[in-house]
Enzyme design. Structure first.
Site, PDB file in Angstrom:
ATOM      1  N   GLY A   1      19.222  97.435 -61.812  1.00  0.00           N
ATOM      2  CA  GLY A   1      20.382  97.228 -60.931  1.00  0.00           C
ATOM      3  C   GLY A   1      20.128  97.853 -59.574  1.00  0.00           C
TER       4      GLY A   1
ATOM      5  NE  ARG B   1      19.583  96.027 -65.389  1.00  0.00           N
ATOM      6  CZ  ARG B   1      20.755  95.888 -64.796  1.00  0.00           C
ATOM      7  NH1 ARG B   1      21.340  94.718 -64.797  1.00  0.00           N
ATOM      8  NH2 ARG B   1      21.326  96.919 -64.218  1.00  0.00           N
TER       9      ARG B   1
ATOM     10  CG  ASP C   1      17.677 103.226 -69.000  1.00  0.00           C
ATOM     11  OD1 ASP C   1      17.967 102.507 -68.019  1.00  0.00           O
ATOM     12  OD2 ASP C   1      18.277 103.172 -70.078  1.00  0.00           O
TER      13      ASP C   1
ATOM     14  CB  THR D   1      20.476 104.694 -62.675  1.00  0.00           C
ATOM     15  OG1 THR D   1      21.729 104.401 -63.313  1.00  0.00           O
ATOM     16  CG2 THR D   1      19.996 106.030 -63.210  1.00  0.00           C
ATOM     17  CB  ILE D   2      25.314 104.088 -59.693  1.00  0.00           C
ATOM     18  CG1 ILE D   2      25.722 103.031 -60.717  1.00  0.00           C
ATOM     19  CG2 ILE D   2      24.772 103.435 -58.439  1.00  0.00           C
ATOM     20  CD1 ILE D   2      26.961 102.249 -60.282  1.00  0.00           C
ATOM     21  CG  ASP D   3      25.062 103.939 -65.261  1.00  0.00           C
ATOM     22  OD1 ASP D   3      25.824 103.594 -64.341  1.00  0.00           O
ATOM     23  OD2 ASP D   3      24.833 103.224 -66.249  1.00  0.00           O
TER      24      ASP D   3
ATOM     25  CG  ASP E   1      21.651 106.528 -67.557  1.00  0.00           C
ATOM     26  OD1 ASP E   1      20.779 106.448 -66.674  1.00  0.00           O
ATOM     27  OD2 ASP E   1      22.087 105.534 -68.164  1.00  0.00           O
TER      28      ASP E   1
ATOM     29  NE  ARG F   1      53.363  97.923 -60.105  1.00  0.00           N
ATOM     30  CZ  ARG F   1      53.299  96.954 -59.202  1.00  0.00           C
ATOM     31  NH1 ARG F   1      52.413  96.994 -58.239  1.00  0.00           N
ATOM     32  NH2 ARG F   1      54.137  95.943 -59.272  1.00  0.00           N
TER      33      ARG F   1
ATOM     34  NE  ARG G   1      24.222  99.632 -70.228  1.00  0.00           N
ATOM     35  CZ  ARG G   1      24.751  98.420 -70.270  1.00  0.00           C
ATOM     36  NH1 ARG G   1      25.349  97.927 -69.214  1.00  0.00           N
ATOM     37  NH2 ARG G   1      24.659  97.700 -71.358  1.00  0.00           N
TER      38      ARG G   1
ATOM     39  CG  LEU H   1      33.750  96.756 -54.991  1.00  0.00           C
ATOM     40  CD1 LEU H   1      35.227  97.075 -55.077  1.00  0.00           C
ATOM     41  CD2 LEU H   1      33.407  96.200 -53.608  1.00  0.00           C
TER      42      LEU H   1
HETATM   43  O1  F6P Z   1      22.431 100.384 -64.610  1.00  0.00           O
HETATM   44  C1  F6P Z   1      23.532 100.649 -63.865  1.00  0.00           C
HETATM   45  C2  F6P Z   1      24.642  99.733 -64.091  1.00  0.00           C
HETATM   46  O2  F6P Z   1      25.343 100.001 -62.936  1.00  0.00           O
HETATM   47  C3  F6P Z   1      25.482  99.930 -65.367  1.00  0.00           C
HETATM   48  O3  F6P Z   1      26.396 100.958 -65.323  1.00  0.00           O
HETATM   49  C4  F6P Z   1      26.165  98.590 -65.519  1.00  0.00           C
HETATM   50  O4  F6P Z   1      26.581  98.383 -66.830  1.00  0.00           O
HETATM   51  C5  F6P Z   1      25.094  97.674 -65.113  1.00  0.00           C
HETATM   52  O5  F6P Z   1      24.346  98.347 -64.121  1.00  0.00           O
HETATM   53  C6  F6P Z   1      25.591  96.325 -64.660  1.00  0.00           C
HETATM   54  O6  F6P Z   1      24.571  95.643 -64.034  1.00  0.00           O
HETATM   55  P1  F6P Z   1      24.403  94.078 -63.816  1.00  0.00           P
HETATM   56  O7  F6P Z   1      25.750  93.491 -63.643  1.00  0.00           O
HETATM   57  O8  F6P Z   1      23.578  94.020 -62.574  1.00  0.00           O
HETATM   58  O9  F6P Z   1      23.691  93.567 -65.008  1.00  0.00           O
END
Ligand code: F6P
Length: 383
Positions: free
Chosen positions: A13, A91, A123, A145-147, A149, A182, A191, A293
């Site tokens: 990503g 990917r 990863d 990775t924005i995650d 992880d 609200r 993930r 975003l």
């Molecule tokens: O790997 C980072 C990530 O941002 C995950 O958190 C997310 O699930 C995934 O990419 C979504 O990626 P795409 O829509 O590009 O498959």
């Protein structure tokens, strides 16, 4: 003068911080001073669309426009200001049985004369770098990775920019949430690791944070929301990671199946939680999915700096023949670790120490997550 060619690619990503890293790989490798000091002249080849570029390139015709692009300091001069990746990404895995082309990739790396390949990725991308490394490729990894992880590093490119997006968007939601009294459920990426939701939620002062590392009870969420209203709140912001799930439930997916990196397409937990809150509390609830975003936009200052430091460190590893490693940052120091040490591992939130499982919120260390043994550590003031 010895000549050497480095390949660089971005995989998985996209996110902010990739272009700064690319720029500094090129600027460092092609710095004249390196040439004088080391007696080596480096060339840098940008590989388009991640590992796919190395599978599809035909070294005989040097199909440069499609898969390989020669880079130089002039070409990358302004790249650090931009989000995404100028090289494109995918990917694509050469080890996916559908593609089955790792031998071809190794051969193409040789035919292209690439002494080293610097892979900027998470990863999935770095697992491929590790496996190619075992097949004799001189691979170096840069974590992104924005995650956040990946293990063995305190930072992965893209993370801070994504956090800033969360804070900015929640700030926007607060005014409309307050006006209408609200509840807003904001779904972030993340993930298996809940860093974005946890630290994004902490940064924006979310009322409830739900992460994949701690399955939640919907009844308890509703209880917390009702408690807030009883104490006079006008609105609530609830941040939930896409991989979070209710106790006994499973992750919510957008569609069935997995991608080439073996990952499910997650999405929809925010809507589920919003629906359950409205049903359980009768309070008006909306959900917003921040989705891509979080990956978009220009890199924040931190991602520009870290992209720079990681890019320089990756070339340092190439110059010193320290292949099979990933650059990393540990306690503020740029360093490196073996790709083998990160293979198949993830850096998750430690819910026992970094999360308040009682209140479904960020850490509050002095409260020690309500654990009895320390609950009476601070005695009430006696008059
Ligand atoms: O790997 C980072 C990530 O941002 C995950 O958190 C997310 O699930 C995934 O990419 C979504 O990626 P795409 O829509 O590009 O498959």
């Amino acid at each position: 003068m010895k000549k050497s060619r480095i390949g660089v690619l971005t995989g998985g990503g996209d996110c902010a911080g990739l272009n700064p890293a690319l720029k500094w790989v090129v600027k460092t490798a092609m710095d004249e001073r390196l040439e004088w000091e080391r007696g080596v002249r480096y060339e840098v080849m940008g590989i388009r669309d991640g590992w796919k570029g190395l599978a599809n390139v035909d070294p005989a015709t040097w199909d440069t426009a499609g898969h390989i692009v020669p880079l130089n300091p002039d070409a990358v001069r302004t790249w650090d200001r931009y989000g995404g990746t100028m090289l494109g990404t995918s990917r694509f895995s050469p080890y996916d049985p559908k593609n089955e082309c790792s031998r071809l990739v190794v051969e193409n790396i040789e035919r292209l004369g690439l002494e080293a390949v610097i892979a900027i990725g998470g990863d999935g991308t770095l697992a491929i770098a590790t496996r190619l490394s075992r097949e004799g490729v001189n691979a170096i990894g840069i974590p992104k990775t924005i995650d956040k992880d990946l293990p063995e590093t305190d930072y992965t490119l893209g993370y801070e920019t994504a956090l800033n997006v969360i804070v900015e968007e929640v700030d926007r939601l607060r005014t409309t949430a307050g006006s209408h009294r609200r509840i807003f459920v904001v779904e972030t990426m993340g993930r298996t690791a809940g860093w974005l939701a946890l630290e994004g939620g902490e940064a924006c002062g979310a009322y409830i944070i739900l992460i994949p590392e701690c399955d939640f009870s919907m009844d308890k969420v509703n209880e917390l929301v009702s408690e807030g209203r009883r104490s006079g709140t006008r609105y609530e912001i609830i941040v939930v990671a896409e991989g979070a799930k209710p106790i006994g439930g499973t992750e919510v997916v957008k569609k069935e199946g997995v991608d080439s990196f073996g990952r499910k397409a997650l999405g929809g937990i925010g809507e589920f939680v919003a629906h359950e809150i409205e049903k359980g509390t009768k309070l008006e609830t909306r959900s917003v999915t921040l989705s891509h975003l979080q990956r978009g936009g220009a890199p924040c200052a931190y991602d520009r700096r870290m992209g720079r430091y990681f890019g320089i460190a990756a070339v340092d590893l190439v110059v010193n023949n320290k292949y099979g490693n990933m650059v990393c940052v540990r306690n503020g120091k740029i360093s490196y670790c073996s790709l083998e040490h990160i293979y198949g591992k993830l850096n998750l939130v430690d819910a026992a120490t970094q999360y308040d499982a009682d209140r479904y919120n960020g850490r509050r260390t002095i409260l020690n997550n309500g654990k009895k043994k320390n609950a009476r550590r601070i005695q009430p003031h006696k008059k």
